[in-house]
Enzyme design. Structure first.
Site, PDB file in Angstrom:
ATOM      1  N   GLY A 149      -2.994  -0.129  -0.437  1.00  0.00           N
ATOM      2  CA  GLY A 149      -1.842  -0.853   0.104  1.00  0.00           C
ATOM      3  C   GLY A 149      -2.100  -2.339   0.269  1.00  0.00           C
ATOM      4  O   GLY A 149      -1.146  -3.135   0.313  1.00  0.00           O
TER       5      GLY A 149
ATOM      6  N   GLU B 264      -1.409  -3.715  -3.096  1.00  0.00           N
ATOM      7  CA  GLU B 264       0.042  -3.629  -3.284  1.00  0.00           C
ATOM      8  C   GLU B 264       0.771  -4.709  -2.486  1.00  0.00           C
ATOM      9  O   GLU B 264       1.777  -5.256  -2.939  1.00  0.00           O
ATOM     10  CB  GLU B 264       0.537  -2.232  -2.892  1.00  0.00           C
ATOM     11  CG  GLU B 264       0.063  -1.182  -3.890  1.00  0.00           C
ATOM     12  CD  GLU B 264       0.271   0.243  -3.415  1.00  0.00           C
ATOM     13  OE1 GLU B 264      -0.020   0.522  -2.220  1.00  0.00           O
ATOM     14  OE2 GLU B 264       0.738   1.068  -4.203  1.00  0.00           O
TER      15      GLU B 264
ATOM     16  N   GLU C  58      -6.671   5.116  -4.260  1.00  0.00           N
ATOM     17  CA  GLU C  58      -6.000   6.277  -3.666  1.00  0.00           C
ATOM     18  C   GLU C  58      -6.424   7.595  -4.314  1.00  0.00           C
ATOM     19  O   GLU C  58      -6.411   8.644  -3.672  1.00  0.00           O
ATOM     20  CB  GLU C  58      -4.474   6.129  -3.780  1.00  0.00           C
ATOM     21  CG  GLU C  58      -3.878   5.066  -2.871  1.00  0.00           C
ATOM     22  CD  GLU C  58      -3.823   3.680  -3.493  1.00  0.00           C
ATOM     23  OE1 GLU C  58      -4.532   3.438  -4.502  1.00  0.00           O
ATOM     24  OE2 GLU C  58      -3.076   2.826  -2.975  1.00  0.00           O
TER      25      GLU C  58
ATOM     26  N   ALA D 239      -3.687   0.923   3.260  1.00  0.00           N
ATOM     27  CA  ALA D 239      -2.941   1.489   4.376  1.00  0.00           C
ATOM     28  C   ALA D 239      -3.952   2.179   5.284  1.00  0.00           C
ATOM     29  O   ALA D 239      -5.050   2.563   4.845  1.00  0.00           O
ATOM     30  CB  ALA D 239      -1.921   2.486   3.852  1.00  0.00           C
TER      31      ALA D 239
HETATM   32  N1  DAK Z   1      -7.877   2.835   6.766  1.00  0.00           N
HETATM   33  C1  DAK Z   1      -8.452   2.995   7.981  1.00  0.00           C
HETATM   34  N2  DAK Z   1      -9.649   2.477   8.328  1.00  0.00           N
HETATM   35  C2  DAK Z   1     -10.318   1.810   7.376  1.00  0.00           C
HETATM   36  C3  DAK Z   1      -9.807   1.609   6.088  1.00  0.00           C
HETATM   37  C4  DAK Z   1      -8.512   2.167   5.788  1.00  0.00           C
HETATM   38  N3  DAK Z   1      -7.895   1.980   4.607  1.00  0.00           N
HETATM   39  N4  DAK Z   1     -10.716   0.903   5.374  1.00  0.00           N
HETATM   40  C5  DAK Z   1     -11.748   0.671   6.192  1.00  0.00           C
HETATM   41  N5  DAK Z   1     -11.521   1.207   7.411  1.00  0.00           N
HETATM   42  C6  DAK Z   1     -12.371   1.172   8.575  1.00  0.00           C
HETATM   43  C7  DAK Z   1     -13.550   2.147   8.422  1.00  0.00           C
HETATM   44  O1  DAK Z   1     -13.146   3.460   8.743  1.00  0.00           O
HETATM   45  C8  DAK Z   1     -14.532   1.565   9.411  1.00  0.00           C
HETATM   46  O2  DAK Z   1     -14.137   1.941  10.701  1.00  0.00           O
HETATM   47  P1  DAK Z   1     -15.241   2.510  11.761  1.00  0.00           P
HETATM   48  O3  DAK Z   1     -15.861   3.680  11.096  1.00  0.00           O
HETATM   49  O4  DAK Z   1     -16.190   1.362  11.970  1.00  0.00           O
HETATM   50  O5  DAK Z   1     -14.427   2.846  12.967  1.00  0.00           O
HETATM   51  C9  DAK Z   1     -14.297   0.061   9.275  1.00  0.00           C
HETATM   52  O6  DAK Z   1     -12.998  -0.103   8.695  1.00  0.00           O
HETATM   53  C10 DAK Z   1     -15.311  -0.607   8.346  1.00  0.00           C
HETATM   54  O7  DAK Z   1     -15.293   0.109   7.121  1.00  0.00           O
HETATM   55  P2  DAK Z   1     -16.639   0.595   6.402  1.00  0.00           P
HETATM   56  O8  DAK Z   1     -17.703   0.903   7.391  1.00  0.00           O
HETATM   57  O9  DAK Z   1     -16.246   1.677   5.446  1.00  0.00           O
HETATM   58  O10 DAK Z   1     -17.040  -0.749   5.622  1.00  0.00           O
HETATM   59  P3  DAK Z   1     -17.817  -0.876   4.256  1.00  0.00           P
HETATM   60  O11 DAK Z   1     -18.075  -2.330   4.104  1.00  0.00           O
HETATM   61  O12 DAK Z   1     -18.993   0.066   4.203  1.00  0.00           O
HETATM   62  O13 DAK Z   1     -16.801  -0.377   3.113  1.00  0.00           O
HETATM   63  C11 DAK Z   1     -14.645  -0.314   1.993  1.00  0.00           C
HETATM   64  C12 DAK Z   1     -15.648  -1.123   2.863  1.00  0.00           C
HETATM   65  C13 DAK Z   1     -13.370  -1.120   1.905  1.00  0.00           C
HETATM   66  C14 DAK Z   1     -15.223  -0.111   0.596  1.00  0.00           C
HETATM   67  C15 DAK Z   1     -14.403   1.069   2.653  1.00  0.00           C
HETATM   68  O14 DAK Z   1     -14.061   0.865   4.044  1.00  0.00           O
HETATM   69  C16 DAK Z   1     -13.297   1.844   2.020  1.00  0.00           C
HETATM   70  O15 DAK Z   1     -13.453   2.481   0.970  1.00  0.00           O
HETATM   71  N6  DAK Z   1     -12.100   1.850   2.653  1.00  0.00           N
HETATM   72  C17 DAK Z   1     -10.954   2.625   2.216  1.00  0.00           C
HETATM   73  C18 DAK Z   1     -10.318   1.969   1.003  1.00  0.00           C
HETATM   74  C19 DAK Z   1      -9.150   2.790   0.510  1.00  0.00           C
HETATM   75  O16 DAK Z   1      -9.285   3.963   0.140  1.00  0.00           O
HETATM   76  N7  DAK Z   1      -7.971   2.200   0.511  1.00  0.00           N
HETATM   77  C20 DAK Z   1      -6.737   2.877   0.108  1.00  0.00           C
HETATM   78  C21 DAK Z   1      -6.131   3.558   1.313  1.00  0.00           C
HETATM   79  S1  DAK Z   1      -4.705   4.523   0.882  1.00  0.00           S
HETATM   80  C22 DAK Z   1       2.857   4.285   1.332  1.00  0.00           C
HETATM   81  C23 DAK Z   1       2.601   3.217   0.520  1.00  0.00           C
HETATM   82  C24 DAK Z   1       1.304   2.812   0.307  1.00  0.00           C
HETATM   83  C25 DAK Z   1       0.275   3.497   0.887  1.00  0.00           C
HETATM   84  C26 DAK Z   1       0.546   4.548   1.713  1.00  0.00           C
HETATM   85  C27 DAK Z   1       1.841   4.971   1.923  1.00  0.00           C
HETATM   86  N8  DAK Z   1       4.238   4.746   1.553  1.00  0.00           N
HETATM   87  C28 DAK Z   1       5.318   3.948   0.888  1.00  0.00           C
HETATM   88  C29 DAK Z   1       4.545   5.860   2.248  1.00  0.00           C
HETATM   89  C30 DAK Z   1      -1.073   3.054   0.637  1.00  0.00           C
HETATM   90  C31 DAK Z   1      -2.112   3.898   0.728  1.00  0.00           C
HETATM   91  C32 DAK Z   1      -3.476   3.371   0.782  1.00  0.00           C
HETATM   92  O17 DAK Z   1      -3.698   2.181   0.775  1.00  0.00           O
END
Ligand code: DAK
Length: 258
Positions: A109, A112, A132, A65
């Site tokens: 997400g 998921e 998360e 997400a």
């Molecule tokens: N959200 C926003 N931007 C993201 C992102 C994300 N999840 N993942 C990557 N990006 C963006 C980065 O911020 C970066 O943007 P800029 O800085 O260039 O503007 C760009 O994508 C490239 O990312 P990286 O520079 O970090 O690229 P790397 O290759 O170095 O790393 C990575 C890739 C995937 C390992 C890293 O980006 C990372 O750790 N990303 C976050 C992964 C994560 O934590 N995912 C879980 C998010 S929480 C809900 C239900 C479900 C959810 C929420 C609510 N409800 C029912 C209410 C779900 C929640 C989630 O998924």
């Protein structure tokens, strides 16, 4: 319809939806989730389509997400806006089979979303995870529920508590994904499998999908009863007569969808 964050394309009898936010590694903001749902619903309502494939890029199916969209929200705002929650639930209401073709990151997400689909075809570079916990939260769209059902408690605990990432091969071994192909081949293979399913008897496909998914929600006794009722019901369709007649006459069946 004009979409900003996805691409749509029809391949024979399969509707393809490609998540296309490359700068954010296909992070799922509200608009993207809405577009995915709208596109899948439109294919679901289109009689010339029999199945769908949902994919991302080679680098990312979806990295979760959109953290930047939700980072400043209060609990009350999250509830009021129902940030992407209803959209995840709606994907479960799609009647035709949806295959996730996953390459690269399928995190949070994104993982998921893939698990909400009916099958997962992975590229060898796919990485599945629920990170998360690193953000001080827990999975919110099935990561603590569907993952356990797919891979069992032991591994799910590692994934959810300690951000263990699963390679495509591990995900295959543990039963999370159906098949693994090279990064060159995985999308075409997903389309091929989806087209095979799309060529089958449509009402039987729909009820088969519904009943397999139902097995996660109802008791065995109730599931068996519903399965049997649907089995009997299919004897009221022309496709049942055609399918059995075609078998007896040693010819391919000509499905009509009624
Ligand atoms: N959200 C926003 N931007 C993201 C992102 C994300 N999840 N993942 C990557 N990006 C963006 C980065 O911020 C970066 O943007 P800029 O800085 O260039 O503007 C760009 O994508 C490239 O990312 P990286 O520079 O970090 O690229 P790397 O290759 O170095 O790393 C990575 C890739 C995937 C390992 C890293 O980006 C990372 O750790 N990303 C976050 C992964 C994560 O934590 N995912 C879980 C998010 S929480 C809900 C239900 C479900 C959810 C929420 C609510 N409800 C029912 C209410 C779900 C929640 C989630 O998924």
């Amino acid at each position: 319809m004009a979409y900003e964050n996805i691409l749509t394309e029809i391949h024979e009898r399969v509707g393809l939806v490609t998540i296309n936010r490359p700068k954010a590694l296909n992070a799922l903001n509200s608009q993207t989730m809405q577009e995915i749902y709208d596109a899948l619903s439109a294919y679901d309502a289109n009689d010339s389509i029999g199945a769908m494939v949902l994919t991302g890029s080679e680098k990312a199916f979806a990295a979760g997400a959109d953290i930047k969209e939700m980072m400043d929200a209060s609990a009350v705002e999250m509830v009021r806006r129902d940030f992407i929650g209803a959209l995840y639930d709606s994907i479960m209401a799609i009647n035709k089979p949806v295959i996730a073709a996953v390459s690269g990151f399928a995190l949070g997400g994104g993982c998921e979303l893939a698990m909400a689909c009916d099958m997962i075809i992975a590229s060898e570079s796919a990485v599945f995870g629920q990170p998360e916990i690193n953000l001080g939260v827990i999975p919110g769209a099935g990561g603590t529920q569907r993952l356990v059902r797919a891979v069992g408690k032991a591994l799910a605990m590692e994934v959810v508590l300690n951000d263990r990432r699963l390679t495509a091969e591990e995900a295959y071994q543990f039963g999370l994904v159906n098949r693994v192909y090279s990064t060159e081949a995985y999308l075409n293979e997903a389309l091929r499998i989806a087209n095979e399913i799309a060529a089958r008897a449509p009402i039987a496909v729909r009820l088969a999908k519904e009943m397999v998914n139902k097995s996660f929600e109802v008791s065995l006794r109730e599931g068996l009863a519903q399965e049997r009722r649907n089995f009997y019901f299919l004897f009221s369709t022309e496709d049942q007569s055609e399918g059995m007649q075609a078998f007896a006459e040693k010819r391919p069946a000509d499905w009509k969808g009624h």
